[in-house]
Design a protein around this motif. Structure first.
Motif, PDB file in Angstrom:
ATOM      1  N   THR A 124       3.368  -4.717  -7.419  1.00  0.00           N
ATOM      2  CA  THR A 124       1.933  -4.428  -7.267  1.00  0.00           C
ATOM      3  C   THR A 124       1.304  -5.523  -6.405  1.00  0.00           C
ATOM      4  O   THR A 124       0.515  -5.261  -5.498  1.00  0.00           O
TER       5      THR A 124
ATOM      6  N   ALA B  58       4.383  -3.902  -2.730  1.00  0.00           N
ATOM      7  CA  ALA B  58       4.639  -2.455  -2.779  1.00  0.00           C
ATOM      8  C   ALA B  58       3.338  -1.708  -2.502  1.00  0.00           C
ATOM      9  O   ALA B  58       3.326  -0.671  -1.822  1.00  0.00           O
ATOM     10  N   THR B  59       2.235  -2.253  -2.989  1.00  0.00           N
ATOM     11  CA  THR B  59       0.924  -1.630  -2.779  1.00  0.00           C
ATOM     12  C   THR B  59       0.623  -1.517  -1.279  1.00  0.00           C
ATOM     13  O   THR B  59       0.141  -0.479  -0.807  1.00  0.00           O
TER      14      THR B  59
ATOM     15  N   ILE C  52       2.875   1.109   0.333  1.00  0.00           N
ATOM     16  CA  ILE C  52       2.391   2.453  -0.005  1.00  0.00           C
ATOM     17  C   ILE C  52       1.177   2.793   0.869  1.00  0.00           C
ATOM     18  O   ILE C  52       1.066   3.906   1.405  1.00  0.00           O
TER      19      ILE C  52
ATOM     20  N   ALA D 204       7.720  12.368   0.082  1.00  0.00           N
ATOM     21  CA  ALA D 204       6.753  12.026  -0.973  1.00  0.00           C
ATOM     22  C   ALA D 204       6.303  13.241  -1.773  1.00  0.00           C
ATOM     23  O   ALA D 204       6.091  13.162  -2.974  1.00  0.00           O
TER      24      ALA D 204
ATOM     25  N   GLU E  39       5.495   6.447  -2.971  1.00  0.00           N
ATOM     26  CA  GLU E  39       6.000   5.268  -3.693  1.00  0.00           C
ATOM     27  C   GLU E  39       6.547   4.283  -2.672  1.00  0.00           C
ATOM     28  O   GLU E  39       6.672   4.614  -1.487  1.00  0.00           O
TER      29      GLU E  39
ATOM     30  N   ARG F  64       9.505   3.494  -2.222  1.00  0.00           N
ATOM     31  CA  ARG F  64      10.756   3.943  -1.617  1.00  0.00           C
ATOM     32  C   ARG F  64      10.581   5.093  -0.629  1.00  0.00           C
ATOM     33  O   ARG F  64      11.518   5.453   0.084  1.00  0.00           O
ATOM     34  N   THR F  65       9.373   5.697  -0.583  1.00  0.00           N
ATOM     35  CA  THR F  65       9.172   6.884   0.257  1.00  0.00           C
ATOM     36  C   THR F  65       9.550   6.619   1.719  1.00  0.00           C
ATOM     37  O   THR F  65      10.296   7.405   2.328  1.00  0.00           O
TER      38      THR F  65
ATOM     39  N   GLY G  91      10.088  -4.025  -7.167  1.00  0.00           N
ATOM     40  CA  GLY G  91      10.441  -2.627  -6.892  1.00  0.00           C
ATOM     41  C   GLY G  91      10.941  -2.387  -5.475  1.00  0.00           C
ATOM     42  O   GLY G  91      11.932  -1.668  -5.271  1.00  0.00           O
TER      43      GLY G  91
END
Ligand code: BGC
Length: 315
Positions: free
Chosen positions: A137, A186-187, A190, A209, A216, A218-219, A263
């Motif tokens: 995050t 990760a935010t 995204i 997605a 996410e 990983r997208t 993540g």
């Protein structure tokens, strides 16, 4: 001896019971309520009890609870002084949990706890020095130097998410602009993935997605693997910023091991191999025969839990 650990995240509260070697014997996870600290503490206590039950133990058999919490922490007072992503200011989290569980509570910044976990039982095991970052995050960081967690004189050190990569760059939740976290959490990934989807309605990012809301970390990696050009530029830009940040940290610390977790690190070598090559160009010590090893965190999401649980062992 059994130890409880809690990793308090912006999204989940994860609790586990571990033994002295950091082996997880029971665990439990529940969503973090977007609520005042007292309710967050209630949920944390519930998760802790459930993890103890899962381990087939009782609270009487547990030596202590260690908590990794985001933000600036005062471990001596057991207080979260400030956390920009939940509305936490001067929260006496240690006391709130002691009242609920009747255990000694040790509090540490979540990323410091994760670094300790990796150092004690994961990617940094047997090294002399390690810097670890977590791409979640936010971006957390921790350093174990000569076997000791380095936290600065006031315990607020190693906020690597908030060193500035771009002067006057993208806004960060902390109030500054251009922070590492605003590019490499990760935010942030995204956010950039969504922007690329809006700019490229025919991109495979949409298939990867499903919808904008379902994007996410990983997208972009998934669509890049299918050869999608919009995904490739999202991933490449992400890697360039990440390599720039890692190279700067390596130039400062020259740690034996640089550990990348959180993540986004689940993308593994797809993420790290290009980053290593980019860092090699920017490492001031590139002519030195002894080079920092950049590795993926070995304990995955469990690093924070294990490190938090083992905090009293490393005091
Ligand atoms: C906070 C750090 C924390 C990191 C990961 C950052 O925004 O400032 O204290 O370690 O997020 O949760």
């Amino acid at each position: 001896m059994y130890y409880l650990g809690i990793d308090l995240g912006g999204i989940n509260i994860a609790a586990a019971v571990v033994d002295e070697a950091g082996k997880i014997l029971g665990r439990y996870s529940r969503p973090t309520p977007k609520a005042p600290a007292v309710q967050v503490a209630d949920e944390m206590a519930r998760a802790a009890r459930a993890a103890v039950e899962q381990a087939g133990l009782t609270l009487e058999q547990i030596a202590s609870l260690g908590v990794g919490s985001p933000g600036a922490i005062d471990p001596t007072e057991g207080t979260v002084l400030y956390w920009c992503n939940l509305d936490f200011e001067h929260v006496p989290l240690g006391k709130l949990l002691e009242d609920r569980l009747r255990l000694p509570v040790y509090l540490e910044n979540d990323a410091n706890a994760a670094a300790l976990g990796e150092y004690a039982a994961g990617a940094g095991k047997d090294s002399t020095s390690m810097v670890a970052i977590t791409l979640g995050t936010g971006i957390g960081g921790g350093a174990v130097l000569n076997g000791k967690l380095y936290t600065g004189f006031n315990y607020a050190g190693m906020e690597v998410g908030h060193f500035v990569l771009e002067y006057h760059g993208r806004p960060c939740n902390c109030g500054r602009r251009g922070c590492f976290e605003a590019y490499c959490s990760a935010t942030a990934l995204i956010r950039q993935t969504r922007a690329a989807m809006e700019a490229h309605p025919d991109s495979l990012l949409w298939t990867a997605a499903g919808s904008l809301d379902a994007v996410e970390g990983r997208t972009a990696f998934a669509a890049q693997a299918q050869g999608d050009p919009a995904a490739r530029s999202v991933v490449e830009e992400y890697q360039q910023y990440l390599a720039c940040g890692i190279a700067s940290l390596i130039n400062i610390f020259q740690p034996e091991v640089f550990c990348v977790g959180g993540g986004v690190a689940n993308a593994g070598e797809t993420l790290l191999a290009p980053v290593r090559a980019m860092v090699a160009q920017e490492d001031y010590a590139r002519n030195n025969p002894r080079q920092t090893r950049i590795v993926r965190a070995a304990l995955g999401n469990d690093a924070g839990l294990i490190g938090a649980a083992l905090l009293p062992v490393f005091r």
